[in-house]
Design a protein around this motif. Sequence first.
Motif, PDB file in Angstrom:
ATOM      1  N   ALA A 198       0.850  -1.187   0.000  1.00 50.86           N
ATOM      2  CA  ALA A 198       0.000   0.000   0.000  1.00 50.86           C
ATOM      3  C   ALA A 198       0.885   1.235   0.000  1.00 50.86           C
ATOM      4  N   THR A 199       0.438   2.252  -0.710  1.00 45.28           N
ATOM      5  CA  THR A 199       1.181   3.505  -0.748  1.00 45.28           C
ATOM      6  C   THR A 199       0.961   4.260   0.552  1.00 45.28           C
ATOM      7  N   LEU A 200       2.064   4.569   1.242  1.00 47.35           N
ATOM      8  CA  LEU A 200       1.994   5.380   2.452  1.00 47.35           C
ATOM      9  C   LEU A 200       1.878   6.851   2.101  1.00 47.35           C
ATOM     10  N   PHE A 201       2.655   7.263   1.105  1.00 48.70           N
ATOM     11  CA  PHE A 201       2.712   8.675   0.756  1.00 48.70           C
ATOM     12  C   PHE A 201       3.331   8.812  -0.630  1.00 48.70           C
ATOM     13  N   ILE A 232       7.117  15.858   4.347  1.00 42.92           N
ATOM     14  CA  ILE A 232       5.969  14.959   4.295  1.00 42.92           C
ATOM     15  C   ILE A 232       5.050  15.276   5.470  1.00 42.92           C
ATOM     16  N   PRO A 233       3.754  15.511   5.229  1.00 39.70           N
ATOM     17  CA  PRO A 233       2.834  15.687   6.364  1.00 39.70           C
ATOM     18  C   PRO A 233       2.893  14.452   7.257  1.00 39.70           C
ATOM     19  N   THR A 234       2.858  14.651   8.569  1.00 36.77           N
ATOM     20  CA  THR A 234       3.027  13.522   9.490  1.00 36.77           C
ATOM     21  C   THR A 234       1.838  12.569   9.492  1.00 36.77           C
ATOM     22  N   SER A 235       0.634  13.035   9.204  1.00 39.66           N
ATOM     23  CA  SER A 235      -0.542  12.172   9.322  1.00 39.66           C
ATOM     24  C   SER A 235      -0.533  10.965   8.386  1.00 39.66           C
ATOM     25  N   PRO A 236      -0.170  11.074   7.084  1.00 38.41           N
ATOM     26  CA  PRO A 236      -0.182   9.867   6.248  1.00 38.41           C
ATOM     27  C   PRO A 236       0.854   8.829   6.674  1.00 38.41           C
ATOM     28  N   MET A 237       1.919   9.261   7.318  1.00 42.95           N
ATOM     29  CA  MET A 237       2.978   8.346   7.718  1.00 42.95           C
ATOM     30  C   MET A 237       2.724   7.761   9.112  1.00 42.95           C
ATOM     31  N   GLY A 238       1.611   8.139   9.752  1.00 36.04           N
ATOM     32  CA  GLY A 238       1.305   7.608  11.073  1.00 36.04           C
ATOM     33  C   GLY A 238       2.240   8.124  12.150  1.00 36.04           C
ATOM     34  N   LEU A 239       2.652   9.379  12.043  1.00 32.16           N
ATOM     35  CA  LEU A 239       3.636   9.942  12.971  1.00 32.16           C
ATOM     36  C   LEU A 239       3.040  11.032  13.858  1.00 32.16           C
ATOM     37  N   GLU A 268       7.905  11.948  -9.349  1.00 31.97           N
ATOM     38  CA  GLU A 268       7.030  11.518  -8.266  1.00 31.97           C
ATOM     39  C   GLU A 268       7.812  10.575  -7.351  1.00 31.97           C
ATOM     40  N   VAL A 269       7.800  10.872  -6.053  1.00 29.03           N
ATOM     41  CA  VAL A 269       8.425   9.983  -5.066  1.00 29.03           C
ATOM     42  C   VAL A 269       7.301   9.283  -4.310  1.00 29.03           C
ATOM     43  N   ILE A 270       7.475   7.974  -4.123  1.00 26.66           N
ATOM     44  CA  ILE A 270       6.428   7.147  -3.518  1.00 26.66           C
ATOM     45  C   ILE A 270       7.046   6.297  -2.408  1.00 26.66           C
ATOM     46  N   PHE A 271       6.459   6.359  -1.229  1.00 30.96           N
ATOM     47  CA  PHE A 271       6.845   5.496  -0.116  1.00 30.96           C
ATOM     48  C   PHE A 271       5.786   4.403  -0.013  1.00 30.96           C
ATOM     49  N   ILE A 272       6.247   3.162   0.004  1.00 27.52           N
ATOM     50  CA  ILE A 272       5.342   2.019  -0.051  1.00 27.52           C
ATOM     51  C   ILE A 272       5.466   1.185   1.214  1.00 27.52           C
ATOM     52  N   ALA A 283      19.449  -6.513  11.395  1.00 31.35           N
ATOM     53  CA  ALA A 283      20.502  -5.520  11.620  1.00 31.35           C
ATOM     54  C   ALA A 283      19.969  -4.096  11.523  1.00 31.35           C
ATOM     55  N   MET A 284      19.027  -3.844  10.637  1.00 29.42           N
ATOM     56  CA  MET A 284      18.575  -2.483  10.372  1.00 29.42           C
ATOM     57  C   MET A 284      17.174  -2.185  10.902  1.00 29.42           C
ATOM     58  N   GLY A 285      16.446  -3.179  11.309  1.00 26.93           N
ATOM     59  CA  GLY A 285      15.071  -2.958  11.716  1.00 26.93           C
ATOM     60  C   GLY A 285      14.168  -2.978  10.490  1.00 26.93           C
ATOM     61  N   ALA A 286      12.996  -2.386  10.573  1.00 26.86           N
ATOM     62  CA  ALA A 286      12.038  -2.379   9.462  1.00 26.86           C
ATOM     63  C   ALA A 286      12.432  -1.324   8.437  1.00 26.86           C
ATOM     64  N   ARG A 287      12.199  -1.641   7.171  1.00 30.03           N
ATOM     65  CA  ARG A 287      12.445  -0.692   6.085  1.00 30.03           C
ATOM     66  C   ARG A 287      11.161  -0.485   5.300  1.00 30.03           C
ATOM     67  N   ILE A 288      11.136   0.608   4.585  1.00 32.17           N
ATOM     68  CA  ILE A 288      10.023   0.941   3.707  1.00 32.17           C
ATOM     69  C   ILE A 288      10.591   1.038   2.304  1.00 32.17           C
ATOM     70  N   LYS A 289       9.819   0.664   1.303  1.00 27.78           N
ATOM     71  CA  LYS A 289      10.271   0.778  -0.081  1.00 27.78           C
ATOM     72  C   LYS A 289      10.050   2.209  -0.568  1.00 27.78           C
ATOM     73  N   ILE A 290      10.987   2.671  -1.414  1.00 26.58           N
ATOM     74  CA  ILE A 290      10.861   3.991  -2.027  1.00 26.58           C
ATOM     75  C   ILE A 290      10.998   3.826  -3.532  1.00 26.58           C
ATOM     76  N   GLN A 291      10.133   4.513  -4.264  1.00 25.14           N
ATOM     77  CA  GLN A 291      10.193   4.522  -5.715  1.00 25.14           C
ATOM     78  C   GLN A 291      10.198   5.967  -6.195  1.00 25.14           C
ATOM     79  N   VAL A 292      10.892   6.194  -7.298  1.00 26.59           N
ATOM     80  CA  VAL A 292      10.845   7.491  -7.957  1.00 26.59           C
ATOM     81  C   VAL A 292      10.434   7.232  -9.394  1.00 26.59           C
ATOM     82  N   LYS A 293       9.452   7.994  -9.872  1.00 29.77           N
ATOM     83  CA  LYS A 293       8.973   7.849 -11.247  1.00 29.77           C
ATOM     84  C   LYS A 293       9.088   9.189 -11.961  1.00 29.77           C
TER      85      LYS A 293
END
Length: 119
Positions: free
Chosen positions: A2-5, A20-27, A82-86, A94-104
């Motif tokens: 799902a697209t976060l932002f 990035i507005p904090t609300s879509p990222m759950g922050l 367009e930058v997309i956080f998924i 080692a790094m904890g959780a990651r999020i995918k990033i795409q640029v189109k």
Amino acid sequence: MATLFSKFVNEIDMTRSLSIPTSPMGLKHFEENQLMDMHVQDDCGQLWMFSCSIQKNGDAGCALCVDWLEFVRHKDVRIGDEVIFIEDIVKDEAMGARIKIQVKRKIRLFGQDIWAPVK
């Protein structure tokens, strides 16, 4: 997945930090000036760590300011891309959780506009 932002990159995103507005990222529960690291993975599988902070964004509330300028230079990100956080979280001990990033980027191909991934 799902697209976060997503957003179209502007000049401020290119020269200072990605805002990035904090609300879509759950922050919503983070405080102003709080620092954190965001671990992301791009389309090529490369891992990136973005330093982030919560900043007051006028009447709009708070925004997550992402220090991503090294990523911008490496990927040749441009204004209008367009930058997309998924929300495709990959577990990494080692790094904890990651999020995918795409640029189109919009390109014209055979008379049609298409959005192609920036690798």
